[in-house]
Design an enzyme around this catalytic site. Sequence first.
Site, short mmCIF file in Angstrom:
data_model
loop_
_atom_site.label_atom_id
_atom_site.label_comp_id
_atom_site.label_asym_id
_atom_site.label_seq_id
_atom_site.Cartn_x
_atom_site.Cartn_y
_atom_site.Cartn_z
N TYR A 56 44.66 79.68 51.02
CA TYR A 56 44.55 81.15 51.01
C TYR A 56 43.96 81.41 52.22
CZ TYR A 56 42.27 85.61 49.84
OH TYR A 56 42.08 87.03 49.57
N GLY A 87 44.03 88.73 49.14
CA GLY A 87 43.95 89.50 47.86
C GLY A 87 45.33 89.42 47.06
#
Length: 515
Positions: free
Chosen positions: A51, A58
């Site tokens: 990530y 998000g």
Amino acid sequence: MISLGQHVLSLTDFSDIVFKRKSVDLPESALDKVAINFKFLQQFSSNKLIYGINTGFGPMAQYKVSEDNLLQLQYNLIRSHSSGNGALLNPLLVKALMVARLNSMMQAYSGVHNDVVELLAKLINQNVTPCIYEHGGVGASGDLVQLAHLGLVLIGEGEVIYEDAIHPTSDVFNKLGIKPLAIHVREGLAIINGTSAMTGIGMVNVIQAQKLLGWAAMLSALTNEVVEAYDDHFSHELNIVKHHKGQNKVAAMLRDILKDSQMIRNRSEHLYQADNIGHDVFEDKVQEYYSLRCVTQVLGPIYDTIVQAENVLVNELNSVNDNPVIDHINQNVFHGGNFHGDYVSLEMDKLKIAITKLSMLSERQLNYLMNDKLNKKFPPFLNLGILGLNFGMQGMQFTATSTVAENQTLSFPMYVHSIPNNNDNQDIVSMGCNAALLTRKVIDNAFAVLSIQLMTLLQAVDYLNCQSKLSTQTLSLYTEMRAIFPKFIEDQPKYKDLENVKNFLEVTDPSVSFN
């Protein structure tokens, strides 16, 4: 010089950097760990989906980012989130934010290149503070907007405050020979994804709250002194049977302040005499009003609240609040929510409620001094002039009352005011930076209220002409403050006097021990 990355950064260390402008130092051993952590991330992320390194952010995290755009992704994150609004943060608060972010990165779990921490340290030491706005962060995924403005400056863009003026970052960097940050892997996300704005501001709040508690004890002592109150309500014997550390600490503070006062009365000497029992009505009040008699019970919980806030904020200051956490020791990258600011948010709400109560106590003591029908000792509004023609401290009381009323309204908690956003990815947030900023406002207001009380007390001492009977500590305060705010009889504007007294209280440590 204060070293970061080797030891726990204490409240005192933090205060020395932010308030006393001590330089920060990054020891080689600590920088080596940061470098090892960065190299691990480089190797680990080469063929894995992680990530914020090769994904969007998000709710956009399901989209993979191509190899060619990985560095641009970090720049985009910083620039897109530099969206703050409202008033600029005071440079002192920005410096606090920078110290908090640097100390977190120096734990060596952020996966950043050494260029980031070295640049942050350089800006701190040269008092270059980014222009960061009050409004923006919701306190989960960290203080994204406030920290994005920090990131914007680190990459050489945006504006900074330097030598008390706003300048384009590029101009100041060129003047000081500072090279902007170049992104290596995930520096954009590492800069903005943390609790450092709320933590830095919160640490400043704790420092100032400690001062307020000390001044509240001092002014409560002086208030009891000028009205010749009895000594048993702050005695060791009365307070020790209530098993709260804060109450007993405050009682000890009052005893220390008033230990050589000639005005505080001993109940045994004045009321426990045989000739008193024959009266049906006692002119001398047997027990003082609560604002005088219950100081230890009111300020005690405030003391305990400040101690707890310091514990939580120092823990947060020395924590890793990134996502993901880059763990070179366990050779893994862990995804979670260490950016979530609930710990700070809750403590800030508790602290602002406590400081509001402190300001309420001050206002009630002030009202007692102002109201001749209550104290039966002073002229109305401590007016040393002609009653009816002059007004004394009457106008100042309005300011104190309205300011306390504002504190009461501001004490609504932010911690339970979560609003989902970010396409509901951030479905429960802390509002931690808002909580810290509102607490900052409450603290600022409280200094104003205590300043008005102190100004009134100085007038009371002069009315009684009791300087020779004051305790050593209260006489010292009286003498020092009269040099700032002279005795007055004729009416004159007081707003500048109020600001001068307030400035003194804000920067002066009343030497209260929180051990």
